[in-house]
Design a protein around this motif. Structure first.
Motif, mmCIF file in Angstrom:
data_model
loop_
_atom_site.group_PDB
_atom_site.id
_atom_site.type_symbol
_atom_site.label_atom_id
_atom_site.label_comp_id
_atom_site.label_asym_id
_atom_site.label_seq_id
_atom_site.Cartn_x
_atom_site.Cartn_y
_atom_site.Cartn_z
ATOM 1 N N SER A 46 0.656 -1.260 -0.054
ATOM 2 C CA SER A 46 0.038 0.050 -0.202
ATOM 3 C C SER A 46 0.861 1.409 -0.173
ATOM 4 O O SER A 46 0.454 2.216 -0.199
ATOM 5 C CB SER A 46 -0.942 -0.003 1.276
ATOM 6 O OG SER A 46 -0.165 -0.125 2.433
ATOM 7 N N HIS A 47 2.167 1.120 0.262
ATOM 8 C CA HIS A 47 2.976 2.281 0.208
ATOM 9 C C HIS A 47 4.401 1.694 -0.312
ATOM 10 O O HIS A 47 4.626 0.698 -0.501
ATOM 11 C CB HIS A 47 3.298 2.819 1.823
ATOM 12 C CG HIS A 47 3.738 1.837 2.655
ATOM 13 N ND1 HIS A 47 3.269 0.542 3.067
ATOM 14 C CD2 HIS A 47 5.137 1.638 3.060
ATOM 15 C CE1 HIS A 47 4.014 0.126 4.032
ATOM 16 N NE2 HIS A 47 5.138 0.577 3.811
ATOM 17 N N SER A 48 5.118 2.959 -0.761
ATOM 18 C CA SER A 48 6.447 2.424 -1.583
ATOM 19 C C SER A 48 7.480 3.475 -0.716
ATOM 20 O O SER A 48 7.261 4.518 0.107
ATOM 21 C CB SER A 48 6.411 3.085 -2.906
ATOM 22 O OG SER A 48 5.940 4.523 -2.972
ATOM 23 N N VAL A 49 8.796 3.200 -0.881
ATOM 24 C CA VAL A 49 9.819 3.870 -0.345
ATOM 25 C C VAL A 49 10.893 3.719 -1.402
ATOM 26 O O VAL A 49 11.126 3.011 -2.270
ATOM 27 C CB VAL A 49 10.209 2.954 0.764
ATOM 28 C CG1 VAL A 49 9.196 2.662 1.780
ATOM 29 C CG2 VAL A 49 10.891 1.435 0.531
ATOM 30 N N LEU A 50 11.901 4.650 -1.105
ATOM 31 C CA LEU A 50 13.079 4.536 -1.865
ATOM 32 C C LEU A 50 13.919 3.236 -1.865
ATOM 33 O O LEU A 50 14.148 2.725 -0.819
ATOM 34 C CB LEU A 50 14.167 5.787 -1.621
ATOM 35 C CG LEU A 50 13.734 7.149 -2.157
ATOM 36 C CD1 LEU A 50 14.457 8.051 -1.388
ATOM 37 C CD2 LEU A 50 13.954 7.213 -3.703
ATOM 38 N N GLU A 51 14.386 2.811 -2.844
ATOM 39 C CA GLU A 51 14.941 1.698 -2.950
ATOM 40 C C GLU A 51 16.317 1.545 -2.092
ATOM 41 O O GLU A 51 16.581 0.505 -1.381
ATOM 42 C CB GLU A 51 15.437 0.980 -4.494
ATOM 43 C CG GLU A 51 16.139 -0.236 -4.687
ATOM 44 C CD GLU A 51 16.156 -0.563 -6.150
ATOM 45 O OE1 GLU A 51 16.306 -2.016 -6.400
ATOM 46 O OE2 GLU A 51 16.385 0.239 -6.973
ATOM 47 N N GLU A 52 16.942 2.562 -1.976
ATOM 48 C CA GLU A 52 18.041 2.658 -1.277
ATOM 49 C C GLU A 52 17.958 2.614 0.346
ATOM 50 O O GLU A 52 18.758 2.373 0.988
ATOM 51 C CB GLU A 52 18.785 4.057 -1.495
ATOM 52 C CG GLU A 52 18.215 5.315 -1.231
ATOM 53 C CD GLU A 52 18.693 6.409 -1.836
ATOM 54 O OE1 GLU A 52 19.036 7.458 -1.039
ATOM 55 O OE2 GLU A 52 18.908 6.623 -3.256
ATOM 56 N N ASN A 53 16.827 3.058 0.669
ATOM 57 C CA ASN A 53 15.971 2.999 1.926
ATOM 58 C C ASN A 53 15.315 1.963 2.422
ATOM 59 O O ASN A 53 14.795 1.617 3.470
ATOM 60 C CB ASN A 53 15.445 4.289 2.267
ATOM 61 C CG ASN A 53 16.081 5.462 2.030
ATOM 62 O OD1 ASN A 53 17.162 5.531 2.158
ATOM 63 N ND2 ASN A 53 15.368 6.659 1.658
ATOM 64 N N LEU A 54 15.179 0.724 1.301
ATOM 65 C CA LEU A 54 14.196 -0.131 1.633
ATOM 66 C C LEU A 54 14.800 -1.174 2.948
ATOM 67 O O LEU A 54 13.669 -1.563 3.644
ATOM 68 C CB LEU A 54 14.237 -1.062 0.512
ATOM 69 C CG LEU A 54 13.439 -2.174 0.500
ATOM 70 C CD1 LEU A 54 11.907 -1.940 0.686
ATOM 71 C CD2 LEU A 54 13.370 -3.222 -0.904
ATOM 72 N N GLN A 55 15.892 -1.385 3.015
ATOM 73 C CA GLN A 55 16.255 -2.300 4.003
ATOM 74 C C GLN A 55 15.965 -1.969 5.311
ATOM 75 O O GLN A 55 15.726 -2.353 6.481
ATOM 76 C CB GLN A 55 17.875 -2.719 4.008
ATOM 77 C CG GLN A 55 18.047 -3.482 2.888
ATOM 78 C CD GLN A 55 17.375 -4.828 2.804
ATOM 79 O OE1 GLN A 55 17.043 -5.663 3.676
ATOM 80 N NE2 GLN A 55 16.634 -5.059 1.533
ATOM 81 N N SER A 56 16.510 -0.483 5.641
ATOM 82 C CA SER A 56 16.005 0.008 6.946
ATOM 83 C C SER A 56 14.788 0.352 7.091
ATOM 84 O O SER A 56 14.259 0.436 8.191
ATOM 85 C CB SER A 56 16.719 1.751 7.062
ATOM 86 O OG SER A 56 16.394 2.328 5.753
#
Length: 446
Positions: A46-56
């Motif tokens: 339902s939401h998205s994040v920057l790929e570089e911030n995905l793990q955190s």
């Protein structure tokens, strides 16, 4: 005083009053989105994040704890009710993909599809009758005698009452006589507790179908199944009823093993659902019919919970997927291929195109007879499927959409009969109350 966001709100004629982010002139809502690669959150898309911030992000995603808690529950099994795709790598088709496939047809192929839909509908859908039933037991709701703190919208109350009226007419629900009309429940001593089934509402939302059921019939045990979180739920009102035991499971129907729900062990239950969107209807049927559910399990189920009946108002057929559909074999026997099915599910969105002040079935004058070798001298772009659809009358599009909905629902109806249930497919409210007015009602054979 903390500095405030510098984003101007033209409608309010002032700047945003939220606090600034660090090293920014704007708040979190109005900071310009990064140009980096955004990806859906794998825990909850339902939401998205920057790929570089995905793990955190995965470590602090608000859905992480919920997913962890759900995964250890005995009633959770990922995809248990999803159905299977015959081909490897089967995928879900978005509405855009379905639309592009239809628009990519030749005029002759599109004409053939429409004629196939008309022919099949005429042969298998003639028995869908009107069944608008408002039972006396629901008078406290239809006459607005309920607590004024409960939301009241007449069109929803009419739908809820008719669903229950059809269950009563079909012999699944029993009226409580004068006590039901007055809105009070009989005491346990006044009747046999075995006559009162538990109720499982699938896709419960805020739970007001069950609220009407609890107010009008002597229901004692309620299980609400819903994957989303809602405000202003009926739960608070239901918990105030001393005779009612309420449990809410926040889980996708796709992943629910109903046989493993502890509170349903040894209990007969009634399954209900109002406007179960697209494949949720198919998943609910798999979830309820133990013979179908058990084939996904490693060991035979020893559950003693028993379905006595169901009522499901279908909805949003444009979201249906071939993978999830409950009766693919029946569709193939009718000559409807996977590609035809995907096209039909997109065509169902046409059902809301026209005015639903009257029943549309049979009122269209669809005439798309196109010869395979028909020669068009003008610009071919003028005569493609996309432009043909634009030139169709709204009522014709609506009739085609309703035909497709009926064919999909008849497949579900046939599947229930094949699994030993007595069932009916009816129009439970007039189309001017809701164009999504098909109801599957079923019960175990006596």
């Amino acid at each position: 005083m903390a500095a405030r966001c510098n984003f101007w709100l033209p409608k309010k004629k002032r700047f945003c009053s939220n606090v600034l982010l660090r090293d920014s002139q704007f708040c979190g809502n109005h900071t310009q989105r990064s140009d980096g690669q955004w990806v859906p959150c794998p825990i909850h898309p339902s939401h998205s994040v920057l790929e570089e911030n995905l793990q955190s992000h995965l470590k602090r995603c608000p859905f992480f704890k919920q997913a962890q808690s759900l995964s250890i529950q005995p009633f959770y099994q990922e995809g248990v009710n999803a159905g299977k795709e015959e081909e490897e790598g089967g995928q879900n088709f978005s509405s855009e993909m379905k639309r592009n496939a239809v628009h990519g047809m030749t005029l002759f192929e599109f004409s053939q599809l429409i004629n196939k839909i008309k022919s099949i509908h005429a042969s298998i859908c003639s028995d869908i009758g009107d069944s608008f039933k408002i039972p006396q037991a629901c008078d406290i709701w239809t006459n607005r005698q309920v607590d004024r703190g409960l939301p009241f919208q007449e069109k929803h109350v009419m739908q809820q009452a008719s669903i229950l009226g059809n269950l009563e007419e079909f012999g699944v629900l029993k009226s409580c006589g004068d006590d039901a009309v007055s809105g009070t429940l009989k005491s346990e001593a006044s009747g046999d507790a075995d006559d009162v089934p538990s109720v499982v509402e699938f896709g419960a939302g805020r739970g007001y179908l069950t609220q009407v059921l609890a107010d009008c019939y002597r229901i004692k045990k309620i299980l609400l199944v819903e994957r989303k979180s809602y405000k202003l739920k009926a739960d608070r009102s239901l918990r105030q009823k001393e005779s009612v035991t309420l449990e809410r499971l926040r889980i996708d129907i796709e992943d629910l093993k109903l046989n493993a729900v502890e509170s349903l062990q040894g209990v007969p239950y009634l399954a209900i659902g109002k406007h179960l969107c697209g494949p949720a209807t198919d998943m609910t049927l798999r979830c309820c019919i133990s013979k179908q559910c058990n084939q996904h399990n490693d060991a035979p189920s020893d559950s003693t919970c028993r379905l006595i009946g169901l009522a499901i108002a279908t909805c949003c057929h444009h979201l249906c997927q071939w993978k999830h559909y409950i009766n693919k074999r029946y569709m193939l026997d009718l000559g409807i291929s996977k590609d035809d099915f995907n096209a039909m599910t997109w065509l169902t969105s046409w059902a809301v195109d026209a005015d639903h002040g009257s029943d549309l079935c049979g009122t269209g004058s669809i005439d798309l007879q196109i010869r395979e070798n028909e020669h068009v001298e003008s610009d071919p772009n003028t005569y493609d499927v996309k432009n043909m659809v634009k030139n169709m009358k709204a009522v014709d599009r609506a009739v085609v959409g309703l035909m497709c909905k009926d064919i999909i629902d008849v497949g579900r109806f046939v599947w229930l009969k094949e699994h030993g249930l007595e069932c009916e497919l009816v129009k439970y409210v007039p189309s001017n109350i809701s164009p999504e007015n098909r109801l599957l009602v079923a019960r175990q054979k006596s």
